[in-house]
Design an enzyme around this catalytic site. Structure first.
Site, mmCIF file in Angstrom:
data_model
loop_
_atom_site.group_PDB
_atom_site.id
_atom_site.type_symbol
_atom_site.label_atom_id
_atom_site.label_comp_id
_atom_site.label_asym_id
_atom_site.label_seq_id
_atom_site.Cartn_x
_atom_site.Cartn_y
_atom_site.Cartn_z
ATOM 1 N N ASP A 1 0.714 -1.290 -0.121
ATOM 2 C CA ASP A 1 0.032 -0.029 -0.024
ATOM 3 C C ASP A 1 0.785 1.417 -0.042
ATOM 4 O OD1 ASP A 1 -2.333 -1.507 0.243
ATOM 5 O OD2 ASP A 1 -2.234 -1.524 2.228
ATOM 6 N N ASP B 1 1.912 6.895 8.829
ATOM 7 C CA ASP B 1 2.038 5.449 8.970
ATOM 8 C C ASP B 1 3.344 5.422 9.590
ATOM 9 O OD1 ASP B 1 -0.238 4.243 7.819
ATOM 10 O OD2 ASP B 1 0.203 4.894 5.849
ATOM 11 N N GLU C 1 3.597 -3.522 9.780
ATOM 12 C CA GLU C 1 3.175 -3.518 8.248
ATOM 13 C C GLU C 1 4.079 -2.554 7.472
ATOM 14 O OE1 GLU C 1 -0.870 -1.447 7.854
ATOM 15 O OE2 GLU C 1 -0.739 -1.553 5.698
ATOM 16 N N GLU C 2 4.817 -1.383 8.178
ATOM 17 C CA GLU C 2 5.497 -0.614 7.388
ATOM 18 C C GLU C 2 6.891 -1.062 6.971
ATOM 19 O OE1 GLU C 2 3.431 1.362 6.154
ATOM 20 O OE2 GLU C 2 1.796 1.088 7.508
ATOM 21 N N ASP D 1 0.009 -3.277 13.130
ATOM 22 C CA ASP D 1 -0.337 -2.139 12.098
ATOM 23 C C ASP D 1 -0.334 -0.928 12.681
ATOM 24 O OD1 ASP D 1 -1.469 -0.321 10.198
ATOM 25 O OD2 ASP D 1 -3.117 -1.669 10.048
ATOM 26 N N LEU E 1 -0.792 2.071 12.093
ATOM 27 C CA LEU E 1 -1.911 3.048 11.784
ATOM 28 C C LEU E 1 -2.762 2.498 10.685
ATOM 29 C CD1 LEU E 1 -2.264 5.918 12.960
ATOM 30 C CD2 LEU E 1 -2.220 6.630 10.612
ATOM 31 N N ASP E 2 -3.891 1.978 11.397
ATOM 32 C CA ASP E 2 -4.958 1.346 10.577
ATOM 33 C C ASP E 2 -5.881 2.268 9.976
ATOM 34 O OD1 ASP E 2 -6.520 -0.989 9.654
ATOM 35 O OD2 ASP E 2 -7.927 -0.160 10.896
ATOM 36 N N GLU F 1 -3.259 -7.959 11.564
ATOM 37 C CA GLU F 1 -4.805 -7.441 11.542
ATOM 38 C C GLU F 1 -5.579 -8.402 11.758
ATOM 39 O OE1 GLU F 1 -4.717 -3.573 8.661
ATOM 40 O OE2 GLU F 1 -4.536 -5.404 7.465
#
Ligand code: AHM
Ligand code: MG
Length: 330
Positions: free
Chosen positions: A65, A71, A93-94, A112, A114-115, A279
């Protein structure tokens, strides 16, 4: 509501007692929660804090993404704070790979940071999702092995949602609790000691614009819902979709409902959109601990063994009877 005021700190201390592993989990949860307050402050500054919602470069993150400035900041905050805890590695995630933190740590955290990042500039709730896993001595040679385990292996899980209130939804493996951040006391206060998701529901949340891309069972289920009281389900459904999973999940923990992000035919969505480890696993644990269900359509989410840190999974969770109904279409 609970009548007596119980802080997160007191709740965690009482839960941990004299158990050293529980004390480590408790300090990790506390650290994530207080880091979340800082992230909430930043989110609350909204457009005053220039560029938080702007894209960071042109390269996508590890999950594919577009990365937003916030994020990356959220991950940096968590990374710095968790260095002071018994956390050996952070999966995020990042970041493509695991991030090494405390070399003597006995835990691994998956986040995650910053969802709901596509909602940052719209003044809609976003949040931070976390999963806490054990880390054994044998895994020091190959830390990735610590996250390639079924979701039943999680020691604790939760999320923060930065909305009108900053809330923490937490499970330590014995029920799901809701804490609300009290700005006057600078503490999270226990608001719901035992979340119970209603078993039945008439409310669902899905990005319906993808309908033509879904597989046959998903399309059949939604068609039956849309037929309402005159159709095979014999009741009228309502639809609610925030597009930040933390906010959609909190609604479900409050009044029931189901959240769906199925696989679809678009390139890159063959396994849905949500990531399994940071998640789907934590949300599935929270949901089950609150009496709900979580499935990919065919398999209980918590029974799935990951093969990649950033692996995606079709996700359906929420009110148990409806989750089972959806699974029956598969
Ligand atoms: P993110 O972690 O990059 O924000 O992506 C996850 C989000 C979920 O919070 C939300 O439910 C979903 O993606 C929305 O996806 P879409 O924009 O495809 O409807
Ligand atoms: Mg995200």
């Amino acid at each position: 509501m609970v009548s007596e005021i119980v802080t997160l700190q007191a709740f965690l201390e009482q839960w941990a007692g004299e158990d050293p592993t529980k004390a480590e989990i408790a300090s990790t949860v506390r650290t994530i929660a207080s880091t979340g307050v800082g992230i909430a402050d930043l989110v609350a500054r909204g457009p005053l804090e220039e560029g938080l919602a702007s894209a960071r470069g042109t390269d996508p993150n590890a999950g594919g993404d577009t990365q937003k400035e916030l994020d990356v900041i959220a991950e940096e905050c968590l990374r710095a704070a968790l260095r002071e805890t018994p956390v050996a590695y952070l999966a995020s995630e990042e970041s493509e790979e695991l991030i090494a933190l405390n070399p003597r740590g006995n835990l691994v955290v998956a986040v995650d940071p910053l969802d709901g990042s596509s909602n940052i500039d719209t003044n809609v709730s976003v949040g931070t999702i976390y999963s806490i896993l054990p880390f054994s001595d044998e895994e020091r040679e190959n830390p990735n092995a610590a996250v390639m385990k079924p979701g039943t292996n999680q020691l604790a899980a939760g999320f923060l949602a930065y909305g009108p209130a900053t809330i923490l939804v937490s499970t330590l493996g014995d029920g799901t609790q809701v804490f609300v951040y009290d700005r006057d006391r600078s503490e999270f206060i226990l608001a719901r000691e035992k979340v119970e998701i209603p078993v039945e529901t008439k409310e669902y949340g899905i990005n319906q614009s993808n309908m033509r891309q879904w597989d046959a069972p998903m399309s059949a289920w939604i068609k039956d819902c849309l037929a309402g009281a005159e159709g095979p389900r014999g009741k009228n459904f309502n639809m609610r979709w925030v597009g930040s999973m933390v906010a959609d999940a909190f609604r479900i923990f409050t009044r029931g409902g189901v959240y769906l992000y199925p696989s679809d035919k678009r390139k890159g969505y063959e396994n849905g959109r949500l990531r399994l480890i940071y998640e789907a696993f934590p949300v599935a644990m929270l949901t089950e601990q609150a009496g709900g269900g979580a499935t990919d359509g065919k398999t209980r989410i918590l029974d799935i063994t990951p093969h990649h840190i950033h692996q995606r999974i079709p996700l359906v969770f929420g009110s148990k009877a409806e989750v089972e109904k959806i699974a029956s279409y598969y």
